[in-house]
Design an enzyme around this catalytic site. Sequence first.
Site: not given
Length: 330
Positions: A200, A210, A221, A237, A252, A278
Amino acid sequence: MTVPTPGRIRPRRLRRTPAMRRLAAQTRLHPADLVLPVFVREGLDAPRPLTSMPGVVQHTRDSLRQEAARAAAAGIGGIMLFGVPVHRDAVGSGATDPDGILNVALADVVAEVGDALVVQADLCLDEFTDHGHCGVLTADGVVDNDATLERYAAMAVAQAEAGAHLVGLSGMMDGQTGVVRDALDAAGHHEVAVLAYAAKYASAFYGPFREAVESQLDGDRRTYQMDPANRREAAREVAIDVAEGADVVMVKPAMSYLDVLADVAASSTVPVWAYQVSGEYAMIEAASARGWIGRRSAVTESVLSIRRAGADAILTYWATELAGWLAEEQ
Ligand code: PBG
């Protein structure tokens, strides 16, 4: 200069008619491979449209049940719930409260659709914390990895007790998959599957999300989500998450990370899903609304490209609508 004629080798033969193209298609979309992400907000008396995601709403508990029933009728594979609480605090208490919006909505959806859909929950604290980070903070305001894991463990158990079939770990804390697997097993929830958002990235394409969750985040982040510059790190990962017990891994966002998706799909020993986020949705909706691209064909092509790159299933805000189009084309 002589122009060579194609002679016997003519790839266009396989493109001549719709029937030929259909038979020659290497990749196909099917409703069962689509998962619909949905937002449910505490304290609403009517669904609230999202400005930056035309066609997507924050649901009430009732309208969410109806949306889930439509998704099941369309034959899609699953539904992923995001909860938006009214009250937030430093540790995201609403996430582990059995009466918290996400947990009650999970139970609602399971009551509505039973096993017709794989009912999934986002397992992350950002919707529930007053600072908007995916974890709890140290006194210095840094995201505290290991303290966050304890919250994730409790959250997983709360979601499992609410009836979730699968929990989606989107927080990008080190060790989250193993801790959540152990917590579920210790509470007797061996059957609940773990989807690790393994790769991610810290992406600008989460922008409209958001608004959807009324995020309180002031900052970014980048200390926990991956650097968009990194391709090889995705393999690391994924390997960690699979070793810790992930049943499914996720890449993602999707469209700007198709190289990563193809890498992961080529080497993973567990199913690989991708999340068309989104901002990907908003870009296509915005261009379509201006008549700059054809909506249905752009949506279909975008999801097909994610499938072609290697996703076994795709989370997309168009899941139910796209399933309807696929049924028409049968
Ligand atoms: C974290 C989470 C995010 C998204 C899904 N889970 C936001 C973030 O990481 O900042 C984004 C999904 C989207 O943009 O559609 N709970």
